[in-house]
Each structure stands twice: as C-alpha cells, then as structure tokens.
Motif scaffolding. Structure first.
Motif, PDB file in Angstrom:
ATOM      1  N   THR A   1      64.492  93.349 109.085  1.00  0.00           N
ATOM      2  CA  THR A   1      65.328  94.285 108.333  1.00  0.00           C
ATOM      3  C   THR A   1      66.768  93.846 108.493  1.00  0.00           C
ATOM      4  OG1 THR A   1      63.796  96.131 108.636  1.00  0.00           O
ATOM      5  CG2 THR A   1      66.079  96.689 108.123  1.00  0.00           C
ATOM      6  N   ARG A   2      67.453  93.798 107.375  1.00  0.00           N
ATOM      7  CA  ARG A   2      68.883  93.488 107.364  1.00  0.00           C
ATOM      8  C   ARG A   2      69.624  94.729 106.882  1.00  0.00           C
ATOM      9  NH1 ARG A   2      70.259  87.886 107.331  1.00  0.00           N
ATOM     10  NH2 ARG A   2      68.377  86.655 107.703  1.00  0.00           N
ATOM     11  N   LEU A   3      70.618  95.120 107.646  1.00  0.00           N
ATOM     12  CA  LEU A   3      71.452  96.273 107.289  1.00  0.00           C
ATOM     13  C   LEU A   3      72.854  95.779 106.977  1.00  0.00           C
ATOM     14  CD1 LEU A   3      70.314  98.776 110.061  1.00  0.00           C
ATOM     15  CD2 LEU A   3      69.566  98.676 107.672  1.00  0.00           C
ATOM     16  N   TYR A   4      73.440  96.319 105.903  1.00  0.00           N
ATOM     17  CA  TYR A   4      74.752  95.893 105.440  1.00  0.00           C
ATOM     18  C   TYR A   4      75.713  97.070 105.537  1.00  0.00           C
ATOM     19  CZ  TYR A   4      71.674  92.313 103.608  1.00  0.00           C
ATOM     20  OH  TYR A   4      70.721  91.333 103.491  1.00  0.00           O
ATOM     21  N   PHE A   5      76.663  96.939 106.453  1.00  0.00           N
ATOM     22  CA  PHE A   5      77.616  97.999 106.734  1.00  0.00           C
ATOM     23  C   PHE A   5      78.976  97.652 106.141  1.00  0.00           C
ATOM     24  CE2 PHE A   5      74.491  98.057 110.120  1.00  0.00           C
ATOM     25  CZ  PHE A   5      74.222  99.400 110.300  1.00  0.00           C
ATOM     26  N   GLY A   6      79.439  98.458 105.206  1.00  0.00           N
ATOM     27  CA  GLY A   6      80.782  98.292 104.672  1.00  0.00           C
ATOM     28  C   GLY A   6      81.790  98.968 105.589  1.00  0.00           C
ATOM     29  N   THR A   7      83.064  98.746 105.336  1.00  0.00           N
ATOM     30  CA  THR A   7      84.091  99.323 106.197  1.00  0.00           C
ATOM     31  C   THR A   7      85.110 100.189 105.460  1.00  0.00           C
ATOM     32  OG1 THR A   7      85.397  97.294 106.018  1.00  0.00           O
ATOM     33  CG2 THR A   7      83.917  97.480 107.924  1.00  0.00           C
ATOM     34  N   GLU A   8      85.116 100.152 104.118  1.00  0.00           N
ATOM     35  CA  GLU A   8      86.058 100.983 103.359  1.00  0.00           C
ATOM     36  C   GLU A   8      85.513 102.404 103.274  1.00  0.00           C
ATOM     37  OE1 GLU A   8      89.121 100.094 102.196  1.00  0.00           O
ATOM     38  OE2 GLU A   8      88.743  98.209 103.248  1.00  0.00           O
ATOM     39  N   ARG A   9      86.329 103.374 103.629  1.00  0.00           N
ATOM     40  CA  ARG A   9      85.900 104.776 103.627  1.00  0.00           C
ATOM     41  C   ARG A   9      86.110 105.409 102.246  1.00  0.00           C
ATOM     42  NH1 ARG A   9      86.467 106.302 109.618  1.00  0.00           N
ATOM     43  NH2 ARG A   9      87.514 104.483 110.456  1.00  0.00           N
TER      44      ARG A   9
ATOM     45  N   TRP B   1      81.598  95.199  95.746  1.00  0.00           N
ATOM     46  CA  TRP B   1      80.735  95.992  94.888  1.00  0.00           C
ATOM     47  C   TRP B   1      81.605  96.686  93.846  1.00  0.00           C
ATOM     48  CZ3 TRP B   1      81.702 101.292  95.418  1.00  0.00           C
ATOM     49  CH2 TRP B   1      82.445 101.661  96.546  1.00  0.00           C
ATOM     50  N   ARG B   2      80.971  97.143  92.786  1.00  0.00           N
ATOM     51  CA  ARG B   2      81.692  97.821  91.713  1.00  0.00           C
ATOM     52  C   ARG B   2      81.625  99.325  91.953  1.00  0.00           C
ATOM     53  NH1 ARG B   2      83.078  95.812  86.916  1.00  0.00           N
ATOM     54  NH2 ARG B   2      81.489  94.190  87.065  1.00  0.00           N
ATOM     55  N   GLY B   3      82.781  99.949  92.027  1.00  0.00           N
ATOM     56  CA  GLY B   3      82.860 101.386  92.223  1.00  0.00           C
ATOM     57  C   GLY B   3      82.544 102.142  90.940  1.00  0.00           C
ATOM     58  N   GLU B   4      82.437 103.470  91.046  1.00  0.00           N
ATOM     59  CA  GLU B   4      82.138 104.306  89.875  1.00  0.00           C
ATOM     60  C   GLU B   4      83.203 104.188  88.790  1.00  0.00           C
ATOM     61  OE1 GLU B   4      81.286 108.342  90.909  1.00  0.00           O
ATOM     62  OE2 GLU B   4      79.779 107.761  92.385  1.00  0.00           O
TER      63      GLU B   4
ATOM     64  N   ARG C   1      86.513  95.246  97.459  1.00  0.00           N
ATOM     65  CA  ARG C   1      86.270  94.143  98.400  1.00  0.00           C
ATOM     66  C   ARG C   1      86.556  94.666  99.800  1.00  0.00           C
ATOM     67  NH1 ARG C   1      88.542  91.799  93.779  1.00  0.00           N
ATOM     68  NH2 ARG C   1      87.249  90.135  92.941  1.00  0.00           N
ATOM     69  N   GLU C   2      85.666  94.291 100.733  1.00  0.00           N
ATOM     70  CA  GLU C   2      85.826  94.836 102.075  1.00  0.00           C
ATOM     71  C   GLU C   2      85.204  93.925 103.131  1.00  0.00           C
ATOM     72  OE1 GLU C   2      83.682  98.558 102.440  1.00  0.00           O
ATOM     73  OE2 GLU C   2      82.048  97.780 101.230  1.00  0.00           O
TER      74      GLU C   2
END
Length: 146
Positions: free
Chosen positions: A43-51, A88-91, A97-98
C-alpha cells in the motif's frame, strides 16, 4: 567481386537461430515467473501538505510527529518514506503544487483486511488533523521476502 556460399555457415546459422528460438521463451518465462517470497500487499499512501483552510503547509516536523504517533504504531515492523512533490487540479480549475510524502507499507496478504482498517484510520486522522481533502491510496499484490 565474387560472392560464395558455405554450407557450414548456413548450418551454423540455423543452429544459432534454433538455440535462440528455444532460449528466448525460456528466458521470458523465467522473467514472468519470479516467485520470490510470500504473497504480500503493498500500500502506498500519498500525503499532501497544503491545507484547505489556507493555513501554512504541514511542516516536516509536523509530518514526522504524525509518522511517529500514528503510522509507526500501526506498522511497527517497518515502512518506507519518500519525500515527494505533487500537483493536482483544484475545484477552481487551478493547479495546486505542493511538497508531499509517500509512505510505502508491505504486509502479508493474509492480514490485508486488518491492515486496511489501520490504513483508513491513518488517512482519516491526517485529513482531519491537517485540513486535507484526501490522502491518496494505492494497493498492489506483490511477493516479498525478508
């Protein structure tokens, strides 16, 4: 200039082609059947950092504390951590970018149901603690030996 033909060359070439023809499928079969170890899940988990609330990004020390408090107790036998860069593309259609972190977990296939519950608790905790839309997850069946 005179071109000559030698029967030995033709026979030798035919033998070489026959050997290659027999060897290539054997080599391909060996490459496709690499039974090394036991069935595991990766399992690979991808954690972003932008709140999402616009606060500052999750700092490295915050993530390492989360790793120590939440992930390591759930997977004490070990894990792998990679620093990353994600986008990723936001709404609103804009590219975000993060800095990101990828955590790789390996565990026996027979324990997949139990471990999946642990993983979901980790994802939920990170999302709520650090105002994240999601924590990415991918699962693969692999064979591993330690």
């Amino acid at each position: 200039m005179k071109w000559t033909s030698d029967t030995r060359g033709k026979v030798g070439g035919g033998v070489l082609i026959a050997l290659l023809g027999a060897g290539i499928p054997a080599l391909m079969g060996a490459a496709l059947h690499t039974d090394v170890g036991e069935p595991y899940r990766e399992t690979r988990l991808y954690f972003g950092t932008e709140r999402t609330d616009g606060g500052g990004p999750v700092a490295e020390r915050e993530f390492m504390r989360f790793l120590d408090q939440e992930i390591t107790p759930a997977f004490p036998e070990g894990l792998t951590l990679h620093d990353g860069y994600g986008q990723w593309r936001g709404e609103n259609g804009k590219i975000v970018r993060e800095t990101s972190y990828e955590v790789v977990l390996l565990y026996p296939e027979k324990d997949a149901d139990d471990r999946s519950g642990r993983i979901e608790r980790i994802r939920d905790a990170y999302e709520s603690r650090y105002q994240q839309d999601s924590v990415g997850r991918s699962d693969d069946k692999v064979e591993a030996q330690f």
